[in-house]
Design an enzyme around this catalytic site. Structure first.
Site, PDB file in Angstrom:
ATOM      1  N   HIS A  39      40.717  37.165  34.561  1.00 23.64           N
ATOM      2  CA  HIS A  39      39.554  37.023  35.440  1.00 23.64           C
ATOM      3  C   HIS A  39      38.488  38.075  35.128  1.00 23.64           C
ATOM      4  O   HIS A  39      38.745  39.273  35.233  1.00 23.64           O
ATOM      5  CB  HIS A  39      40.039  37.175  36.889  1.00 23.64           C
ATOM      6  CG  HIS A  39      38.995  36.978  37.918  1.00 23.64           C
ATOM      7  ND1 HIS A  39      38.733  37.925  38.888  1.00 23.64           N
ATOM      8  CD2 HIS A  39      38.162  35.930  38.169  1.00 23.64           C
ATOM      9  CE1 HIS A  39      37.793  37.478  39.696  1.00 23.64           C
ATOM     10  NE2 HIS A  39      37.421  36.276  39.281  1.00 23.64           N
ATOM     11  N   HIS A  81      28.749  39.133  37.555  1.00 27.10           N
ATOM     12  CA  HIS A  81      29.275  38.400  38.712  1.00 27.10           C
ATOM     13  C   HIS A  81      28.306  38.343  39.882  1.00 27.10           C
ATOM     14  O   HIS A  81      28.006  37.283  40.414  1.00 27.10           O
ATOM     15  CB  HIS A  81      30.595  39.023  39.177  1.00 27.10           C
ATOM     16  CG  HIS A  81      31.163  38.356  40.395  1.00 27.10           C
ATOM     17  ND1 HIS A  81      30.859  38.761  41.686  1.00 27.10           N
ATOM     18  CD2 HIS A  81      31.993  37.302  40.528  1.00 27.10           C
ATOM     19  CE1 HIS A  81      31.495  37.981  42.547  1.00 27.10           C
ATOM     20  NE2 HIS A  81      32.187  37.088  41.875  1.00 27.10           N
TER      21      HIS A  81
END
Length: 289
Positions: A39, A81
């Site tokens: 991730h 992100h």
């Protein structure tokens, strides 16, 4: 899209998925175990969404990595992100008067000046926010595979088309690369757009549609990827009971699982993949060492 016979055994579903899924190569020699996806790279061990993070994933022996794509003020796709630069860079120090420091309000040249590693550790001082082009070239160099998330598409009209164009220019839309690529988003509209523009791409919806909604999602997405905390064995079985747009059972990748107990629990539910900041921990939990 039609519901598969519910009485179909879990073993048959897994066998079918292993044969037909573009991620089946990720399970080669390890049939029946979920694909492990690092991730934002191996983000427990290096600053997230950086080249250092995907390099770390490669050194740990993991081929699948996940990232997040957003767009600068002057139209460059970058890998980060948050919609703000504040958490993972030193933007507040370099540009103190430009709060709230949104990605979309900074040029690519300005973002290229930022330190995206010191917040994580002094050892990563000077690490940069990569452009998507830089990131794809490193993925290719590392022989990795990519779960690409289109982040906040409502902020960036046309980002789906732009992302696909860049992927094509980098050679990632040919048959061999399509086996190494999945595109996901929390936006169903964004994933539907990707599917309509490039039907051959494996797509994933980030979220948990109701069972009653699954037949609709199965028209444009190959996977349903919920938070692992919300999952149950029954829901995973319900997702597997539908065929997606490529004629294979819908898959389930659970996020973000960082401990042994969680990994074993969702593996027991029959998920097809586990997205994790600690891929080595998940690998150990699944007995893959």
């Amino acid at each position: 899209m039609h519901a598969r016979v519910v009485a179909l055994t879990a073993a048959a579903v897994l066998a079918t998925a292993a044969l037909l899924s573009p991620t089946s190569d990720a399970r080669a020699g390890d049939v029946g175990k979920p694909t492990v996806v690092a991730h934002r790279g191996a983000s427990a061990y290096a600053p997230e969404n950086t080249l250092a993070s995907i390099d770390k994933a490669a050194r740990l022996g993991f081929s699948w990595v996940e990232n997040d794509v957003q767009r600068t003020k002057d139209g460059e796709l970058v890998v980060i992100h948050d919609d703000s630069l504040q958490r993972t860079t030193n933007v507040k120090q370099l540009f103190p008067g430009r709060a709230p420091w949104k990605v979309k309000d900074f040029t690519a040249a300005e973002i290229a000046r930022l330190d995206a590693g010191s917040w994580y550790s002094p050892a990563y001082a000077g690490t940069r926010v990569p452009t998507l082009k830089q990131y794809m070239r490193r993925i290719e160099h590392n022989h990795e595979k990519l779960l690409l998330e289109i982040k906040n598409p409502q902020l960036y009209p046309g980002i789906e088309q732009q992302t696909l164009k860049l992927l094509g220019n980098q050679g990632w839309l040919d048959q061999s690369h399509l086996r190494r690529l999945m595109v996901q988003s929390f936006s169903a509209d964004s994933i539907r757009t990707v599917h309509e523009l490039r039907p051959a791409i494996t797509t994933a919806y980030l979220g948990m549609p109701t069972v009653a909604q699954l037949h609709t999602y199965a028209r444009f997405t190959d996977l349903v990827n919920p938070s692992y905390a919300s999952l149950s064995k029954g829901y995973v079985s319900a997702v597997h009971a539908f065929d997606g747009p490529h004629g294979r059972p819908l898959g389930v990748f659970a996020w973000t699982v960082n401990d042994v107990a969680g990994a074993r629990r969702v593996a027991g539910y029959g998920v097809d993949g586990i997205i994790t900041n600690k891929p080595d921990v998940v690998r150990t939990a699944l007995g893959s060492d």
